[in-house]
Design an enzyme around this catalytic site. Sequence first.
Site, PDB file in Angstrom:
ATOM      1  N   GLU A  99     -38.527 -44.520  19.987  1.00  0.00           N
ATOM      2  CA  GLU A  99     -39.207 -44.310  18.473  1.00  0.00           C
ATOM      3  C   GLU A  99     -38.287 -45.192  17.094  1.00  0.00           C
ATOM      4  OE1 GLU A  99     -41.893 -43.521  18.638  1.00  0.00           O
ATOM      5  OE2 GLU A  99     -42.110 -42.096  20.770  1.00  0.00           O
ATOM      6  N   HIS A 133     -39.431 -49.234  18.167  1.00  0.00           N
ATOM      7  CA  HIS A 133     -41.171 -49.039  17.250  1.00  0.00           C
ATOM      8  C   HIS A 133     -40.559 -48.964  15.892  1.00  0.00           C
ATOM      9  CE1 HIS A 133     -43.727 -48.800  20.670  1.00  0.00           C
ATOM     10  NE2 HIS A 133     -44.042 -47.875  20.718  1.00  0.00           N
ATOM     11  N   GLU A 138     -44.314 -51.664  23.101  1.00  0.00           N
ATOM     12  CA  GLU A 138     -43.719 -51.081  23.482  1.00  0.00           C
ATOM     13  C   GLU A 138     -42.366 -51.754  23.780  1.00  0.00           C
ATOM     14  OE1 GLU A 138     -44.980 -48.789  23.861  1.00  0.00           O
ATOM     15  OE2 GLU A 138     -43.817 -47.197  25.545  1.00  0.00           O
TER      16      GLU A 138
END
Lengths: 503, 503
Positions: free
Chosen positions: B267, B270, B296
Amino acid sequence: MTREAGLAELKQRLREISDLRGAESVLGWDQATYMPPGGAEARGRQAALLGRLAHERLVDPAIGRLLDSLAPWADAQESDSDAAALVRVTRRDFDRATRVPSAFIQRLSEHTAASYHAWERARPANDFAAMRPLLETTVELSRELAAYHTGYAHPFDALIDLAEDGMTVAAVRALFSELRTGLVPLIAAINARPQIDDRCLTGAFPEPAQQAFGEKAIRAFGYDYTRGRQDKTAHPFMIKLGRGDVRITTRYRTDNLSDGLFSTLHEAGHAMYEQGIDDGLDGTPLYTGTTSGVHESQSRLWENLVGRSLPFWRHWYAELRAAFPGALDDVDVDAFYRAINKVRPSLIRTEADEVTYNLHVMLRFDLELALLEGTLAVADLPEAWCARIQSDLGVSPPDDRDGALQDVHWYGGIVGGAFQSYTLGNIMSAQFFAAARRDLGDLDEQIGAGRYAPLHAWLRERIYRHGRKFTAPEIVRRATGQPLSIAPYLAYLNTKYGALYGL
Amino acid sequence: MTREAGLAELKQRLREISDLRGAESVLGWDQATYMPPGGAEARGRQAALLGRLAHERLVDPAIGRLLDSLAPWADAQESDSDAAALVRVTRRDFDRATRVPSAFIQRLSEHTAASYHAWERARPANDFAAMRPLLETTVELSRELAAYHTGYAHPFDALIDLAEDGMTVAAVRALFSELRTGLVPLIAAINARPQIDDRCLTGAFPEPAQQAFGEKAIRAFGYDYTRGRQDKTAHPFMIKLGRGDVRITTRYRTDNLSDGLFSTLHEAGHAMYEQGIDDGLDGTPLYTGTTSGVHESQSRLWENLVGRSLPFWRHWYAELRAAFPGALDDVDVDAFYRAINKVRPSLIRTEADEVTYNLHVMLRFDLELALLEGTLAVADLPEAWCARIQSDLGVSPPDDRDGALQDVHWYGGIVGGAFQSYTLGNIMSAQFFAAARRDLGDLDEQIGAGRYAPLHAWLRERIYRHGRKFTAPEIVRRATGQPLSIAPYLAYLNTKYGALYGL
């Protein structure tokens, strides 16, 4: 358009406003609790947009036309029906909102934001001079705001009425004068007696134990955690994010037991009011507490009338002691009860005891009226503040930090209309509590047994569920059968503090 | 209207849409993290309102007129200029949004909400029959959605294009087929070798130590906590609440070390992408990652290419050991590195290793295409799933819970367009990493020394800062100088796993 279709359209429009306000509250809660510093600028823009969209929807002329068309029907309903209250309160909000030009609101909002940011620097720097021009503008804007609202006996009745529907300068002055007459001799008598020892409240009180104890207490009161939660913030507050989501925040001092504990009970009182409103009012302007004063009556009732009472502590004290092993071993429940009710004139309103608190409020109310009426110049405010607190409470602020710069209200909003509600809340809290005692039998026995359900149910039935359907004076009369009166409050203070100080 | 005025008005309108979307994200974040259960209904209404207001503003014909009037000027700009990209990308969003009738969006959104709620019950109950009629409708609606978007070679190119600008069914099929050709023998070779022992990853790993270690690692990567934060949720995610506020969530298993750790690194990848976008693009549709696949690629790059590499652990392993006293005493860094890279065919996509993961994606991509093309009936899906995973991975789900009911995507959204991005992200992650290695010198040495700044700066310069200015194929070409290619990814897998399994 049929009456049904008109009502449905009005409700649909109001629901959208309510949902926008709820979303704005989510943004505000997050900003105060968890938002990282980098998010401030974008968050301000997002919140301002939601506020503007809600305001635009409220002042939409279509709302006025719907209200006009529904008025004859609403007037024919019982005045305490939901429908009549919906049209009546929405009309009040609509008229108030449409009287003030959007350009003025924009100007006021930009000015108060700038003033607030300046105050955040000026207070720690003890720099009243930096605030003087800003506060002068705030006074001007406050007068201008009042002038948009016509039809009041006193030009500043409008500002009070905005916070406290149905209240006037004259009514507040009369209540405050009467209250003052009762408080001054009480404080003098207390000051003549030996002082209470409250050193047991300072020490080392780990935060997790404070949090757990506070949570247990307010769960017992009836604060519903499935429809709320508690977090930490620099300044405690209660906020409703939507139906079924009424949150509170608290701060803890690990060197002081009473700060976090009583702010928890206080905010839970506000929250139980919001949680207790009839859900059938959701999506309308009725789905909130009726005024700041009535709201404050509920926070103070649970904090003080219940939470600082001897029966309350007879039930909880063993558990408190167990939560802080060793800290209270030499302190019995009576000594603890005395400590949390110590009366001592002080400089800071938010830390003041129950008795002297109201003199802080009266000081501000009188000063802001003088500023608005032009009999006091902003430049002379610090001196006036010092003189008044010295004569009222016998204490003198060493600087403006703890004097005229103390409260955020004048520096982050308008001057006029905010402070009186704190004392009105105190007055009402005692009047409500006395009426509940009359209706519920041995309230002390119930509180002593940790049973708050009867009191909570009484408050919900008489006050909470109605939301904004009734004004503060109406709520007082409906709940207690009497007009607003300071007698129960003075009786409460005299009895409690008479016993505490052996008067 | 002058060009300047037109551009200013367009930007003003886009900023409002962006602020509404940001506010919607705040509501969504709170719903997933801290909202009490009682708030769900009101929150759903508030979020739906903000979504509707943003959508209404996007499909406003005035946006179309502004875009028309700005087109000649924008076309004359350099194609990589902010202005040209703004008009180009806004036109794409506007056309896509206006092609689909609002009534259809409403119908789709109500259906997917109902389907999602049914799936939440059906998956634990292993009740595919309950989902069958709902999924049949979802397939119908997905076809209908695709049909609104004309001008594509394959009818379902539209669905892919919505998630992955510039990608087509044909391109994905070609890439996947080539990748499959490389993966199948690699997996077979691995399966023929002695298995890695990964028991060291299970045990007792207290959550606070996991949290602290993960935070330290992603701070070192460059995730900026002054513009973000980390909380716990049932399913980890990254969300941007506005400029300067990009948050991540993680979940921890106290009996397993890798789950929380690698989801944190994932995460953070991202989030660093979102944090790295040029702030000059704030308030426009360009101020977000360009496609799901490129997003991604960044989560997988930091999670796998960096976070599951031997140099990374040579730097961090002593600290990890110290964070969990005793737990890893008998495990050296090489054994730990092997454990976190164990390859084992399994049933659950989200828990799959780097090598077999892509076969899970291909299975879903092929099945959803078959559903959309009508060559596979929904009723036959569970059986088709079992047959395919048995033939691809040699494992068989004991029931539909871990088979056709496994992923939320088809049950909480449309069928088609979501899964391919996971594997495209893997492919791109290796291509970007290889290009960075070429440009940055000894990347392994830098990672082994805990120095991520050069890599982070390279990614920011080549990918992050551009936001949505370029499509995925354009970003790949600009960042690497090459078209999208699976060669770097296959080379990475073959080298890494060849060494790990002694092939």
